[in-house]
Write a protein that holds these residues in place. Structure first.
Motif, PDB file in Angstrom:
ATOM      1  N   LYS A  49      46.450  38.963  45.598  1.00 32.82           N
ATOM      2  CA  LYS A  49      47.533  39.116  44.610  1.00 32.82           C
ATOM      3  C   LYS A  49      48.725  38.253  44.999  1.00 32.82           C
ATOM      4  N   THR A  50      49.113  38.327  46.268  1.00 33.41           N
ATOM      5  CA  THR A  50      50.273  37.575  46.759  1.00 33.41           C
ATOM      6  C   THR A  50      50.074  36.076  46.612  1.00 33.41           C
ATOM      7  N   SER A  51      48.880  35.609  46.911  1.00 32.48           N
ATOM      8  CA  SER A  51      48.603  34.169  46.837  1.00 32.48           C
ATOM      9  C   SER A  51      48.174  33.734  45.435  1.00 32.48           C
ATOM     10  N   LYS A  52      48.187  34.682  44.501  1.00 26.73           N
ATOM     11  CA  LYS A  52      47.907  34.402  43.082  1.00 26.73           C
ATOM     12  C   LYS A  52      46.495  33.885  42.819  1.00 26.73           C
ATOM     13  N   ILE A  53      45.529  34.402  43.570  1.00 26.57           N
ATOM     14  CA  ILE A  53      44.137  34.010  43.325  1.00 26.57           C
ATOM     15  C   ILE A  53      43.285  35.186  42.840  1.00 26.57           C
ATOM     16  N   LEU A  54      43.887  36.372  42.731  1.00 23.15           N
ATOM     17  CA  LEU A  54      43.107  37.549  42.342  1.00 23.15           C
ATOM     18  C   LEU A  54      42.562  37.432  40.922  1.00 23.15           C
ATOM     19  N   SER A  55      43.358  36.907  40.005  1.00 23.14           N
ATOM     20  CA  SER A  55      42.868  36.781  38.621  1.00 23.14           C
ATOM     21  C   SER A  55      41.676  35.826  38.554  1.00 23.14           C
ATOM     22  N   ARG A  56      41.713  34.777  39.342  1.00 25.66           N
ATOM     23  CA  ARG A  56      40.584  33.840  39.399  1.00 25.66           C
ATOM     24  C   ARG A  56      39.382  34.519  40.064  1.00 25.66           C
ATOM     25  N   ALA A  57      39.630  35.310  41.106  1.00 25.71           N
ATOM     26  CA  ALA A  57      38.547  36.012  41.799  1.00 25.71           C
ATOM     27  C   ALA A  57      37.840  36.973  40.848  1.00 25.71           C
ATOM     28  N   LYS A  58      38.594  37.630  39.987  1.00 27.82           N
ATOM     29  CA  LYS A  58      37.993  38.571  39.036  1.00 27.82           C
ATOM     30  C   LYS A  58      37.100  37.863  38.025  1.00 27.82           C
TER      31      LYS A  58
END
Length: 108
Positions: A49-58
């Motif tokens: 979340k902090t590094s802003k990659i969670l949306s891509r991971a999902k």
């Protein structure tokens, strides 16, 4: 019968295993044409979340399975060119793969 790939990822301060897991999942999906699920912990998800990659991971992972973070007791030598570092490596939960996998046949 469902077939898929299960990746384990527990981030450390030294290595961004979260990003590495996303790269691995992308290649697995492309080359194997199978779904890929991730097993991780809340601190790794917080880092994503902090590094802003969670949306891509999902989008990359078909499922993200959250489990408690195991104790860090394993260390590995990381050879980075001419230097060598000892880094934590969390590998104690892989034996749970058969309980955690959403697939009938699983590549770990």
């Amino acid at each position: 019968m469902t077939k898929g790939v299960l990746l384990f990822c527990f981030n450390s301060r030294e290595l961004d295993y979260a990003l590495l897991s996303m790269i691995s999942a992308g290649f697995a999906k492309k080359m194997l044409d199978k779904p890929v699920s991730l097993v991780t912990d809340s601190s790794t998800l917080d880092w994503m979340k902090t590094s802003k990659i969670l949306s891509r991971a999902k989008k990359i992972f078909d499922q993200i399975i959250e489990i408690p973070r195991p104790d860090i007791s394993n260390y590995r030598n990381l050879h980075d060119g001419a230097s060598k570092h000892t880094v934590p490596f969390i590998n104690q939960t892989r034996y749970l793969c058969w309980d955690l996998t959403p697939y009938d046949r699983t590549l770990v």
